[in-house]
Scaffold this motif. Sequence first.
Motif, short mmCIF file in Angstrom:
data_model
loop_
_atom_site.label_atom_id
_atom_site.label_comp_id
_atom_site.label_asym_id
_atom_site.label_seq_id
_atom_site.Cartn_x
_atom_site.Cartn_y
_atom_site.Cartn_z
N GLY A 170 0.85 -1.23 -0.13
CA GLY A 170 -0.02 0.10 0.03
C GLY A 170 0.87 1.21 0.00
N GLU A 171 0.09 2.24 0.01
CA GLU A 171 0.96 3.59 0.22
C GLU A 171 1.57 4.17 1.40
N CYS A 172 2.70 4.50 1.39
CA CYS A 172 3.23 5.21 2.58
C CYS A 172 2.20 5.85 3.57
N TYR A 189 14.35 4.63 7.29
CA TYR A 189 15.14 5.12 6.03
C TYR A 189 14.10 4.78 4.92
N PRO A 228 12.87 7.09 -1.49
CA PRO A 228 11.56 7.28 -2.46
C PRO A 228 12.16 7.49 -3.72
N TYR A 247 7.53 1.16 -11.64
CA TYR A 247 6.87 2.35 -11.08
C TYR A 247 7.54 3.66 -11.90
N TRP A 307 3.55 16.16 -2.64
CA TRP A 307 3.23 14.71 -2.08
C TRP A 307 4.23 14.20 -1.10
N THR A 352 16.77 0.17 -9.02
CA THR A 352 17.17 0.93 -7.87
C THR A 352 17.45 0.26 -6.59
N PHE A 370 9.22 2.95 1.35
CA PHE A 370 9.35 2.85 0.00
C PHE A 370 10.31 1.80 -0.36
N GLY A 371 10.02 0.58 0.46
CA GLY A 371 10.71 -0.53 0.37
C GLY A 371 11.49 -1.19 -0.59
N GLY A 372 10.93 -1.17 -1.70
CA GLY A 372 11.43 -1.56 -3.03
C GLY A 372 11.77 -2.88 -2.76
N SER A 373 13.14 -3.66 -2.83
CA SER A 373 13.49 -4.87 -2.99
C SER A 373 13.72 -5.54 -1.48
N VAL A 402 15.55 -4.05 0.83
CA VAL A 402 17.08 -4.07 1.53
C VAL A 402 16.96 -3.78 3.15
N ASP A 437 5.36 -0.97 0.33
CA ASP A 437 5.60 -0.44 -0.94
C ASP A 437 4.33 -0.61 -1.61
N ILE A 438 4.18 0.13 -2.60
CA ILE A 438 3.02 0.14 -3.40
C ILE A 438 2.71 -0.91 -4.43
N GLY A 439 3.93 -1.41 -4.98
CA GLY A 439 4.05 -2.41 -6.16
C GLY A 439 4.09 -3.93 -5.67
C1 LIG Z 1 13.93 3.88 -5.30
S1 LIG Z 1 12.52 2.52 -5.03
C2 LIG Z 1 13.25 1.94 -3.42
C3 LIG Z 1 14.44 0.91 -3.82
C4 LIG Z 1 14.98 0.27 -2.37
N1 LIG Z 1 15.43 1.22 -1.78
C5 LIG Z 1 15.79 -0.87 -2.43
O1 LIG Z 1 17.06 -0.89 -2.17
O2 LIG Z 1 15.37 -1.92 -3.34
C6 LIG Z 1 11.45 3.23 -4.67
C7 LIG Z 1 10.29 2.49 -4.31
O3 LIG Z 1 9.14 3.30 -3.99
C8 LIG Z 1 7.79 2.65 -4.26
N2 LIG Z 1 6.77 3.95 -4.32
C9 LIG Z 1 6.53 4.64 -5.03
N3 LIG Z 1 5.41 5.32 -4.54
C10 LIG Z 1 5.20 4.85 -3.34
C11 LIG Z 1 4.18 5.27 -2.22
N4 LIG Z 1 3.26 6.22 -2.24
N5 LIG Z 1 4.24 4.38 -1.15
C12 LIG Z 1 4.88 3.50 -1.12
N6 LIG Z 1 5.84 3.08 -1.94
C13 LIG Z 1 5.98 3.86 -3.14
C14 LIG Z 1 7.99 1.96 -5.51
O4 LIG Z 1 7.11 1.16 -5.79
C15 LIG Z 1 9.57 1.62 -5.51
O5 LIG Z 1 9.73 0.20 -5.00
#
Ligand SMILES: C[S@@+](CC[C@H](N)C(=O)[O-])C[C@H]1O[C@@H](n2cnc3c(N)ncnc32)[C@H](O)[C@@H]1O
Length: 632
Positions: free
Chosen positions: A67-69, A87, A90, A134, A146, A306, A331-334, A336, A352-354
Amino acid sequence: MPIRYIPYDKVPVKGQAILNNITRSQRLLSYKDNNKVHERILRGIPYYELNELEQVGKESENLVIRGECLSACAYLKEKNIKIDLVYIDPPFASGADYAKKVYIRKNPKLAQKIKKAEEKMEMDELVAFEEKMYGDIWSKEDYLNWMYENLMAIKEVMSDTASIYVHLDWHIGHYVKILMDEVFGEENFTEEIIWHYEKWTSSSNSLQKNHDVIYMYKKNEKNIFNEQKEITKNLKDKYEKGYLIGGGFGSNGLVVYDKSKPKVIELINSGKYQVHYAESKGKPLSDVWQIPFINPVATERLDYATQKPEALLERIIKASSNEGMIVADFFGGSGVTAKVANDLDRRFIHCDIGINSIQTVRDRLVEAKADFKILEVQDGLNLFRNPIQTMDKLASLIDGLNTQKPEGINSFWFGTIVNSKYGTMPVFVPDLRDSTKKVLDIVAINEIVNKEIYNFDNFNGEVKKVIVYFVDIVDLAEIKKFIKENNQTLIEIELRDLKQVLDFVIVDDKVEFNLKEDGLFYEVEINSFYSDRLKQKIGEYNSKQALKSNANHISISEDGLELIEYLSLDCTNESGVWQSDSEIKIDKNGFVSINGTKTKEFWNAKISSNTKPKRLKIRNIAGDEIVQNLLF
Ligand SMILES: C[S@@+](CC[C@H](N)C(=O)[O-])C[C@H]1O[C@@H](n2cnc3c(N)ncnc32)[C@H](O)[C@@H]1O
């Protein structure tokens, strides 16, 4: 529709966190749409219900939230969960679209045959196409509005001694630094960390961009800080040449001295100064961090655009948290942050949203033997994998939609539909990539009723009707009433639910399988797998390739097993929360991980368990999942 809005503890005071009110040296830092953001802050953080999707391992407080932050913060605030270290990395407003490579797996039946014939598999011949993950394309104003709201919400859930690290780069970092001064207070700005890495393009007409910035703020005066030492290459060379490194001259001053200099030795011998050889192996960590990018073949590399190195997070987590504390990445992505936090015995929250992020972190944490639950925010929208793919898809889903807008229809409108009764009808679709625009409330409809429908003057032909799609609506009856009372034009405004468009189009994947059991052992053998969505995607890829001279055509076998990435058996629950009692993940080379342990085996088209499975889950290579009940 949110269950309710959770108020911010402290509504920002004048001159503090409201962008409009920052006055410095008589300059006014103010962005378009400030008022709307301010209204949203006064309204509170929208709190939606969360659904528990899966329990991995034992019950624990670790969370993975899809979901969203903002929604994750609302949930944490509602549950009174306080974060000790945040941490975030974004989107950078980099102007890029991030894609994921989707690898076609080895067909298990074919892989077995090849193995039998003892032929060498050509691992470098991996076949792949790309899927958007994204987008990172924003106007500065939209981005900052935002980001401001996100930072405000994050601050609400930070503990009193917490710190926040915000990872950005040259695109927008300096603007966000000012936002952070406003949200967290200039006096709480603690560090500007430079992450320096080596990467270069072969020729360039500008300097190489070789660093990111990480701004660190504490919530209050007191925060956690654990000193760390680093051995730089320079110091390492000195050790090796017989130099010694010690501390203790004066206060904490670092001294590098040479055995060959008798004066220093004398001072030491006088007993006046103490030198701690053991713990002074290195100098106190500076704010310039030389950490290499993750190399493409490194074991931690996960094919997540990223993705940041674990070494970076290790420093942050060690510096600003202690064992047992909660570390969150919104905005956890992978994953880490969650992975390193778990390795260092901290608790973690990943949001994370994705869908791709959630699946990547899930599998990464299963491999790390972590315990956690996965929650999903019920914000009214069944996003098609992620907002950017949903937006792309919508253009093809809305019947008759022509995204090439006729002249006179501005960019506010997503496109137009033409029919014989109404002629050209402009269509509004909320931009799902921007959470501030998702809800159809009075502010949003007011913009249409009192501004946008007056803009059709230039349009060659009369507009009789506009169509307004919504995903999430505050109150349908109230919006209709507002339109009735305020629409001064003859243009009809029709409201339509976007979810129905999406629900209608998503066709589930299909699987055929055989069941085998002998009372102690249960086996599911997959005979065939069919994915309409992947078929279309591969079709699109092949037609683009056909135009190229060195076309790389992807062909899928009849049984389609190379489209499967992951299988899981739930032997515990018949419905509701998923419990993975046995699972197989197939990597891009075709090797399987069984219950999070990597092997050098190819998948044999089967999955088994020692207890009776109740359900089977299959994830395809693009991340779509289906669940089948099993009748053993
Ligand atoms: C730069 S990447 C993060 C990479 C992460 N630090 C890693 O090491 O893998 C940004 C992430 O933010 C997520 N994202 C974008 N908008 C968001 C939102 N409103 N809420 C939560 N996550 C969001 C994207 O899906 C993406 O995975």
